[in-house]
Scaffold this motif. Sequence first.
Motif, PDB file in Angstrom:
ATOM      1  N   UNK A 195       3.442  -4.410  12.660  1.00 43.15           N
ATOM      2  CA  UNK A 195       3.261  -6.588  12.694  1.00 43.15           C
ATOM      3  C   UNK A 195       4.629  -7.666  12.045  1.00 43.15           C
ATOM      4  N   UNK A 196       4.022  -8.344  11.219  1.00 49.59           N
ATOM      5  CA  UNK A 196       5.262  -9.285  11.148  1.00 49.59           C
ATOM      6  C   UNK A 196       5.259  -9.095   9.595  1.00 49.59           C
ATOM      7  N   UNK A 232       4.583  -7.995  -6.014  1.00 49.43           N
ATOM      8  CA  UNK A 232       3.533  -8.479  -6.036  1.00 49.43           C
ATOM      9  C   UNK A 232       2.486  -8.699  -4.554  1.00 49.43           C
ATOM     10  N   UNK A 233       3.700  -7.905  -3.555  1.00 47.91           N
ATOM     11  CA  UNK A 233       3.225  -8.001  -2.111  1.00 47.91           C
ATOM     12  C   UNK A 233       2.147  -7.132  -1.782  1.00 47.91           C
ATOM     13  N   UNK A 234       1.179  -7.705  -0.347  1.00 49.55           N
ATOM     14  CA  UNK A 234      -0.155  -6.758  -0.489  1.00 49.55           C
ATOM     15  C   UNK A 234      -0.059  -6.214   1.464  1.00 49.55           C
ATOM     16  N   UNK A 235      -0.415  -5.086   1.424  1.00 50.72           N
ATOM     17  CA  UNK A 235      -1.098  -4.846   2.874  1.00 50.72           C
ATOM     18  C   UNK A 235      -2.012  -5.087   3.504  1.00 50.72           C
ATOM     19  N   UNK A 236      -1.294  -5.644   4.631  1.00 52.65           N
ATOM     20  CA  UNK A 236      -2.583  -5.992   4.906  1.00 52.65           C
ATOM     21  C   UNK A 236      -2.775  -5.508   6.507  1.00 52.65           C
ATOM     22  N   UNK A 237      -3.720  -4.753   7.079  1.00 54.80           N
ATOM     23  CA  UNK A 237      -3.334  -3.771   8.497  1.00 54.80           C
ATOM     24  C   UNK A 237      -4.452  -4.464   9.540  1.00 54.80           C
ATOM     25  N   UNK A 238      -4.594  -3.923  10.339  1.00 50.27           N
ATOM     26  CA  UNK A 238      -5.322  -4.359  11.803  1.00 50.27           C
ATOM     27  C   UNK A 238      -5.976  -2.715  12.427  1.00 50.27           C
TER      28      UNK A 238
END
Length: 350
Positions: free
Chosen positions: A130-131, A174-180
Amino acid sequence: MLVKPSVCIFLFTCVFQLSHTWSVNNFLMTGPKAYLIYSSSVAAGAQSGIEECKYQFAWDRWNCPERALQLSSHGGLRSANRETAFVHAISSAGVMYTLTRNCSLGDFDNCGCDDSRNGQLGGQGWLWGGCRDNVGFGEAISKQFVDALETGQDARAAMNLHNNEAGRKAVKGTMKRTCKCHGVSGSCTTQTCWLQLPEFREVGAHLKEKYHAALKVDLLQGAGNSAAGRGAIADTFRSISTRELVHLEDSPDYCLENKTLGLLGTEGRECLRRGRALGRWERRSCRRLCGDCGLAVEERRAETVSSCNCKFHWCCAVRCEQCRRRVTKYFCSRADRPRGGAAHEPGRKP
Ligand SMILES: *[C@@H]1O[C@H](CO)[C@@H](O)[C@H](O)[C@H]1NC(C)=O
Ligand SMILES: *[C@@H]1O[C@H](CO)[C@@H](O)[C@H](O)[C@H]1NC(C)=O
């Protein structure tokens, strides 16, 4: 009655534009000219840092006044306290954040998502993909702009650079992990994940915690401008994690007006008592701003009139009723009784 834009909004816009102009000038005159393409983003980022500072400190004795917002140690602001540390960190975080966001939105030709880790195993059952927001880009450009404002080699310059870095670390941290999920009909047998910027508010809250935990280093005396002195400064700052905010001086007494320091004091400030869902920090604001500063809390009742029950009439007007609402507000005011005593002890936290 037709709904008109309120004066408040207009005034806010005015104020916003004034400080916006200031930021632009401040950066354009001192930043490297070669980076003109980024300057509007840098200015927008500095502005968002300032707004976040005002939000985070709205109910503190020091409430991020305009005078505190001049970066760079040669710009007249020679203080080196905890608040100075926060201003540097949040401004530098704002600039990095905005540049990174700009990049992800495709605002610049020369940058896009960071896909350098894509395809690698991230953890059990998931791959990077992803991006990923390109914080590397935002970090590099914001460093060029914001750190360039520090031209000195003294302890204050070193402190400002350290806190600028802490601001950038806060954005990264503080970046967050986002998953698909992938797999047959969303069975999620494999996932791809990427890191995303959080809301900027989260970066602000994180830095406010760092502000409370800021470390004081004792460098103002002794370490002169000699090579040995500069070495001592560098050694001291190297030993402190760049995640932490650092200051050199104690804060002045923000209860009191001090014209020399450009401080207004807390007399006349509004505080919060009841109503709405107040957090602990807000609930204690009257004590912090008034009581502990030797001021009384004055209750002022007022009636506000605002447009309400607005209905759209075919065609084409919006008609509203005027609703009156009683509000009680609280302000710090000089007590009638003599000031001082136990209510106003020295050595309180700012
Ligand atoms: C970057 O984003 C900010 C805030 O959203 C905006 O004001 C600015 O114009 C953007 N920069 C570019 C080059 O599009
Ligand atoms: C204002 O602050 C300066 C520097 O800390 C101090 O020397 C001075 O006494 C203060 N003035 C007042 C009126 O408190």
